[in-house]
Design an enzyme around this catalytic site. Structure first.
Site, mmCIF file in Angstrom:
data_model
loop_
_atom_site.group_PDB
_atom_site.id
_atom_site.type_symbol
_atom_site.label_atom_id
_atom_site.label_comp_id
_atom_site.label_asym_id
_atom_site.label_seq_id
_atom_site.Cartn_x
_atom_site.Cartn_y
_atom_site.Cartn_z
ATOM 1 N N ASP A 106 0.860 -1.183 0.000
ATOM 2 C CA ASP A 106 0.000 0.000 0.000
ATOM 3 C C ASP A 106 0.898 1.235 0.000
ATOM 4 O OD1 ASP A 106 -1.666 -2.181 0.561
ATOM 5 O OD2 ASP A 106 -2.927 -1.043 1.933
ATOM 6 N N LYS A 170 -6.765 3.253 -2.976
ATOM 7 C CA LYS A 170 -7.166 3.180 -1.569
ATOM 8 C C LYS A 170 -7.473 4.587 -1.060
ATOM 9 C CE LYS A 170 -5.108 1.805 2.907
ATOM 10 N NZ LYS A 170 -3.937 1.131 3.520
ATOM 11 N N LYS A 199 -9.919 0.071 -2.197
ATOM 12 C CA LYS A 199 -9.782 -0.260 -0.786
ATOM 13 C C LYS A 199 -10.178 0.973 0.025
ATOM 14 C CE LYS A 199 -6.515 -1.626 2.850
ATOM 15 N NZ LYS A 199 -5.154 -2.135 3.161
#
Length: 233
Positions: A106, A170, A199
């Site tokens: 991430d 995300k 996400k």
């Protein structure tokens, strides 16, 4: 809805310990979470603890009918939490995380560049990092920190990171003043191609809110309150 399968069970506090990682690995196997998301320096510990938890969960009856490797993925963060590390530093973090066994990374984008409108910088940065991750067959999620962006900036990020071929966009790190919202997720879903997932993370503490985010279009949820969420129904 099997909400467990959407969750990246997360512990990213600066004081995270070996025992914290052990606990979330055991919980991830017990509840069937998608991944554990842990600090980069604890990746090797996380992989070991996840394997131990998985092996401990297998009964003699299961042994012939399950793949003997954890189904739970190991995720970590790059450039966390502010994103303003120089690209070479993020690339070094990425290389080390891949060496240490990360399945999913991430990556916090450079928010200074977003606010300055320097989209060329952002394109170059993500190209360098995404290519490295995909060359190893792993997953990249870019964190855009939607809570501090305008709608126009969110849309531009969706366009840029779609072109870069990332796997997920995300919403948040969880460190900004505003985390995931259904509105931001819906906006992202409208401006991302179907092959790029979303996400949602930041401030997800209840089953009801988690479900709202999924219904808005989230494919994965980053949560530290994961056990409470899945046991609230």
């Amino acid at each position: 809805m099997n909400i467990s399968s959407y969750i990246d069970h997360t512990v990213l506090k600066p004081t995270t310990t070996h025992m914290d990682v052990k606990k979330i690995c055991e919980e991830a196997v017990q509840y069937g979470f998608a991944a554990v998301c842990i600090p980069p320096t604890l990746l090797t510990i996380g992989r070991r603890e996840l394997s131990i938890a998985f092996e401990s969960s297998i009964t003699p009856k299961d042994e012939d009918c399950v793949e003997r490797s954890p189904l739970v993925k190991v995720a970590t963060v790059i450039g966390f939490p502010f994103g303003y590390s120089v690209p070479k530093a993020k690339l070094a973090e990425t290389d080390q995380a891949l060496t240490d066994g990360a399945d999913e990374l991430d990556v916090v984008i450079n928010l200074i560049a977003v606010k300055d409108g320097d989209w060329s910088f952002l394109a170059d940065e993500i190209g360098l990092i995404a290519d490295t991750i995909h060359a190893r067959g792993k997953v990249i999620k870019v964190i855009i920190e939607s809570g501090i962006l305008t709608d126009e900036e969110i849309i531009r990020c969706c366009e840029l990171y779609s072109q870069a071929g990332v796997d997920f966009v995300k919403t948040s790190t969880g460190y900004a003043e505003r985390g995931a919202t259904p509105e931001a997720v819906r906006l992202m879903r409208q401006h991302l191609p179907p092959g790029i997932k979303i996400k949602a993370s930041g401030g997800i503490r209840t089953y009801a809110f988690a479900r709202q985010l999924i219904e808005a279009g989230a494919d994965r949820l980053g949560c530290s309150a994961s056990v409470a969420i899945v046991t609230q129904r």
